[in-house]
Enzyme design. Sequence first.
Site, short mmCIF file in Angstrom:
data_model
loop_
_atom_site.label_atom_id
_atom_site.label_comp_id
_atom_site.label_asym_id
_atom_site.label_seq_id
_atom_site.Cartn_x
_atom_site.Cartn_y
_atom_site.Cartn_z
N LEU A 17 -36.54 114.91 -94.38
CA LEU A 17 -35.56 115.75 -93.68
C LEU A 17 -34.24 114.98 -93.44
CD1 LEU A 17 -34.89 118.29 -91.82
CD2 LEU A 17 -35.81 116.93 -89.93
N ARG A 30 -15.79 117.15 -69.52
CA ARG A 30 -16.82 117.24 -68.46
C ARG A 30 -16.72 116.03 -67.53
NH1 ARG A 30 -22.06 120.38 -70.70
NH2 ARG A 30 -20.90 121.92 -71.85
N HIS A 76 -30.10 118.39 -69.50
CA HIS A 76 -29.90 117.66 -70.76
C HIS A 76 -31.15 116.87 -71.13
CE1 HIS A 76 -25.86 118.99 -70.81
NE2 HIS A 76 -25.42 118.23 -69.83
N GLU A 90 -26.30 132.86 -91.93
CA GLU A 90 -26.84 133.94 -91.09
C GLU A 90 -26.89 133.41 -89.67
OE1 GLU A 90 -27.54 137.03 -91.97
OE2 GLU A 90 -26.91 136.57 -94.02
N ARG A 128 -27.41 119.09 -63.41
CA ARG A 128 -27.22 119.48 -64.82
C ARG A 128 -27.84 118.46 -65.78
NH1 ARG A 128 -23.56 122.91 -66.44
NH2 ARG A 128 -23.12 121.63 -68.26
N SER A 140 -17.75 128.10 -81.21
CA SER A 140 -17.35 126.91 -80.45
C SER A 140 -16.94 125.71 -81.32
CB SER A 140 -18.48 126.48 -79.50
OG SER A 140 -18.74 127.50 -78.58
N TRP A 190 -30.24 126.04 -67.32
CA TRP A 190 -31.68 125.77 -67.13
C TRP A 190 -31.88 124.94 -65.87
CZ3 TRP A 190 -34.82 121.52 -66.72
CH2 TRP A 190 -36.20 121.69 -66.96
N ASP A 230 -27.43 125.27 -76.57
CA ASP A 230 -26.68 125.64 -75.37
C ASP A 230 -27.64 126.07 -74.25
OD1 ASP A 230 -24.52 126.11 -73.77
OD2 ASP A 230 -23.91 127.96 -74.76
N GLY A 231 -27.20 125.87 -73.02
CA GLY A 231 -27.95 126.39 -71.87
C GLY A 231 -28.65 125.33 -71.04
#
Length: 247
Positions: free
Chosen positions: A136, A76, A42, A212, A38, A201, A30, A25-26
């Site tokens: 991974l 959006r 991204h 956690e 915006r 969210s 930024w 988020d953010g």
Amino acid sequence: MAKKNRISDRLSDSPMPNHIAIIMDGNGRWAQRRLLPRTMGHRAGMSSLKKVVRTCDELKVAYLTVFAFSTENWKRPETEVDYLMNLLVEFLHRELEELHHNDVQIHVLGDYGAIPQKCQIEISRALEMTRNNTGLIFNIALNYGARREIVESVKSITTRILRGELSPDDIDEQVLAQSLYTAGMPDPDLLIRTAGEMRISNFMLWQVAYAEIVVSDVLWPDFGPEELRRAIQEYQGRDRRFGGLRL
Ligand code: FPP
């Protein structure tokens, strides 16, 4: 020479989280702070994602799940939605070779049949290319909503009951978990949210039951390997009891 005192040096003694989930988020804030559109936030967020995937791989984290696009993000402006979809195509296009080389296995969580076709093609290519990789597990939550995921799970269980494959008495937590997008994967141990927001969210509502939670004030485009290590270190300092008593 300056004494080496990186947070990473202190990570190895305690157990690492096996599965890290991140709400990135953010990006918008930024960009706003830099008087940029915006979309530039991204784009910068994509660079953070690259670094974080690489660091998880280096730290031998087994699973990484990132929230790239929610079922609510369609609200959006169209230009921003299009930009995000194109960014995903660009990300996969540019990173796939390296991810594959590093044995990363890519998964998409969510209803990606509803996104533009060029994204679907790129995603199918990524899934196909990496499906036998053993490193991974990198989950991209795309057109993802946890409530929808649970609804879909209930529907698939109901279908199995109607076909006579399952009895209602057979339904337990295991059966439900195995019909979610994350079937076969362990729940996240650590959920990171950036940009200081104290919300879930609609992200992995079932799976984060005992995760956690670490909230970082850092905006996602500024979140890098060092912040990730800091979050892991915070996780390692937590006392996980899963509802039981301290041993
Ligand atoms: C939240 O920031 C972020 C998103 C909705 C999208 C996350 C996407 C990326 C990190 C881009 C790279 C991802 C891929 C898979 C290529 P926000 O826009 O809600 O920020 P704000 O709350 O400050 O407005």
